[in-house]
Design a protein around this motif. Structure first.
Motif, PDB file in Angstrom:
ATOM      1  N   VAL A 198     123.534  27.805  52.213  1.00  9.75           N
ATOM      2  CA  VAL A 198     123.580  27.517  53.644  1.00  9.75           C
ATOM      3  C   VAL A 198     122.861  26.199  53.906  1.00  9.75           C
ATOM      4  CG1 VAL A 198     122.971  28.355  55.935  1.00  9.75           C
ATOM      5  CG2 VAL A 198     123.592  29.981  54.135  1.00  9.75           C
ATOM      6  N   VAL A 201     119.905  26.672  58.919  1.00  5.92           N
ATOM      7  CA  VAL A 201     119.620  28.017  59.423  1.00  5.92           C
ATOM      8  C   VAL A 201     118.945  27.898  60.787  1.00  5.92           C
ATOM      9  CG1 VAL A 201     118.290  30.138  59.094  1.00  5.92           C
ATOM     10  CG2 VAL A 201     119.414  29.063  57.146  1.00  5.92           C
ATOM     11  N   SER A 205     121.903  32.115  63.431  1.00  2.00           N
ATOM     12  CA  SER A 205     122.596  32.340  62.162  1.00  2.00           C
ATOM     13  C   SER A 205     121.793  33.219  61.212  1.00  2.00           C
ATOM     14  CB  SER A 205     122.907  31.002  61.487  1.00  2.00           C
ATOM     15  OG  SER A 205     121.721  30.324  61.114  1.00  2.00           O
ATOM     16  N   PHE A 206     120.479  33.269  61.403  1.00  2.00           N
ATOM     17  CA  PHE A 206     119.630  34.060  60.512  1.00  2.00           C
ATOM     18  C   PHE A 206     119.935  35.553  60.612  1.00  2.00           C
ATOM     19  CE2 PHE A 206     115.639  36.391  59.642  1.00  2.00           C
ATOM     20  CZ  PHE A 206     115.470  36.033  58.320  1.00  2.00           C
ATOM     21  N   LEU A 209     122.330  36.264  58.052  1.00  2.00           N
ATOM     22  CA  LEU A 209     121.882  35.936  56.701  1.00  2.00           C
ATOM     23  C   LEU A 209     120.777  36.845  56.185  1.00  2.00           C
ATOM     24  CD1 LEU A 209     121.651  32.056  56.992  1.00  2.00           C
ATOM     25  CD2 LEU A 209     123.241  33.325  55.545  1.00  2.00           C
ATOM     26  N   SER A 210     120.038  37.464  57.072  1.00  2.00           N
ATOM     27  CA  SER A 210     118.813  38.163  56.682  1.00  2.00           C
ATOM     28  C   SER A 210     119.031  39.212  55.606  1.00  2.00           C
ATOM     29  CB  SER A 210     118.151  38.797  57.908  1.00  2.00           C
ATOM     30  OG  SER A 210     119.027  39.700  58.550  1.00  2.00           O
ATOM     31  N   VAL A 229     111.071  32.422  55.818  1.00  2.18           N
ATOM     32  CA  VAL A 229     112.084  31.908  56.737  1.00  2.18           C
ATOM     33  C   VAL A 229     111.780  32.333  58.169  1.00  2.18           C
ATOM     34  CG1 VAL A 229     114.533  31.935  57.354  1.00  2.18           C
ATOM     35  CG2 VAL A 229     113.856  31.794  54.951  1.00  2.18           C
ATOM     36  N   THR A 266     117.987  23.618  52.157  1.00  2.00           N
ATOM     37  CA  THR A 266     118.392  24.202  53.440  1.00  2.00           C
ATOM     38  C   THR A 266     117.455  23.773  54.547  1.00  2.00           C
ATOM     39  OG1 THR A 266     119.393  26.160  52.410  1.00  2.00           O
ATOM     40  CG2 THR A 266     118.736  26.362  54.707  1.00  2.00           C
ATOM     41  N   ILE A 268     115.912  24.223  58.316  1.00  2.00           N
ATOM     42  CA  ILE A 268     115.649  25.239  59.335  1.00  2.00           C
ATOM     43  C   ILE A 268     115.319  24.528  60.640  1.00  2.00           C
ATOM     44  CG2 ILE A 268     114.187  27.181  60.018  1.00  2.00           C
ATOM     45  CD1 ILE A 268     113.677  27.713  57.071  1.00  2.00           C
TER      46      ILE A 268
END
Length: 271
Positions: A198, A201, A205-206, A209-210, A229, A266, A268
């Motif tokens: 990814v 993030v 979107s997390f 993804l979590s 994260v 990635t 954040i």
């Protein structure tokens, strides 16, 4: 100060072998410090605060004595405080290796251990005079913090991770970026298969993804990737203009690239 200030964490899994107690990765640590030195030489205006994890030094003792959970978690007070002290010795031992590597790389640096200056309240920083860190930054000295044992007003004593410390310091010092160098070269939507990395993030979107973000390999009492994260997402949402970046410090040159602002791993962000 904030325009050029970067927080960089060298993950414990990167500079130590977390599957083997008290095992440093000296060649990796040396290379990383040389990359930091090179980035500082290229950009004299770079302001950097360095943090590092406890790796296979602190986490093994912390797990054995359940230090992160606090004094209230065990009726054996004497054993708890012995364990508290053991974790302190282990984290300090690793920090000595880091400081020596920075010195060998020609970087003026100073360790400012949180155990000596922080008081926590229920697992969060309550009191911390960060003026020595400010003075170090103003005078070209690299301040170094690391995950450490902390006296706590509620639970007696606990452990605060480097990310926990970064959370407080980011609010005080307002960095532009936070870089987390570990083994993984970013966050994957299909971890542990690792075919779909990814690029960015956000809080939104997390959520999807979590479920696929894995915990750390080896012993880690302060939470794995998921915890890191979540903490970074909370910070980038709170502090305007702040971004965080997760990348692999295993790749030669990646840390210098990240310090120069290149988009690797990635990102954040708040949006």
């Amino acid at each position: 100060m904030t325009e050029n200030l970067i927080f960089l964490k060298l993950g414990g899994s990167l500079i130590t072998d977390k599957t083997r107690p008290r095992t440093l990765r000296p060649d990796v640590l040396k290379r990383l410090c040389n990359e930091i030195a090179s980035a500082r030489e290229r950009d004299p205006n770079l302001l950097l605060l360095l943090g590092h994890g406890a790796g296979s030094f602190g986490h093994v003792a912390a797990k054995e004595y359940k230090t992160r959970d606090g004094l209230v978690s065990t009726p054996d007070t004497e054993n708890y405080w012995y364990g508290f002290s053991e974790v302190w010795h282990e984290t300090r031992a690793l920090n000595v290796h880091v400081m020596n590597a920075l010195r060998d790389a020609g970087i003026p640096s100073m360790a400012l251990p949180a155990s000596a200056s922080v008081i926590a309240r229920d697992g969060k920083v309550a009191v911390w005079n960060v003026e020595p860190i400010r003075r170090a930054l103003e005078n070209g000295v690299l301040p170094v913090v690391y995950g450490d044992v902390i006296f706590d007003d509620v639970c007696g004593g606990t452990i605060l991770s480097t990310e926990d410390l970064f959370m407080h310091l980011a609010r005080e010092l307002r960095p532009q970026r936070i870089l987390l160098a570990g083994l993984e070269d970013g966050i994957y939507a299909d971890f542990p298969v690792r075919k779909h990395r990814v690029e960015v993030v956000t809080q939104e979107s997390f959520v999807e993804l979590s479920a696929s973000i894995g915990a750390s390999a080896g012993t880690d009492v302060t939470g794995g990737m998921d915890s890191k994260v979540r903490q970074m997402l909370a910070l980038v949402d709170e502090i305007e203009g702040l971004s965080a970046q997760l990348y692999s410090g295993e790749i030669a040159g990646a840390t210098e690239q990240a310090l120069r602002g290149e988009k690797i791993g990635t990102l954040i962000t708040s949006k």
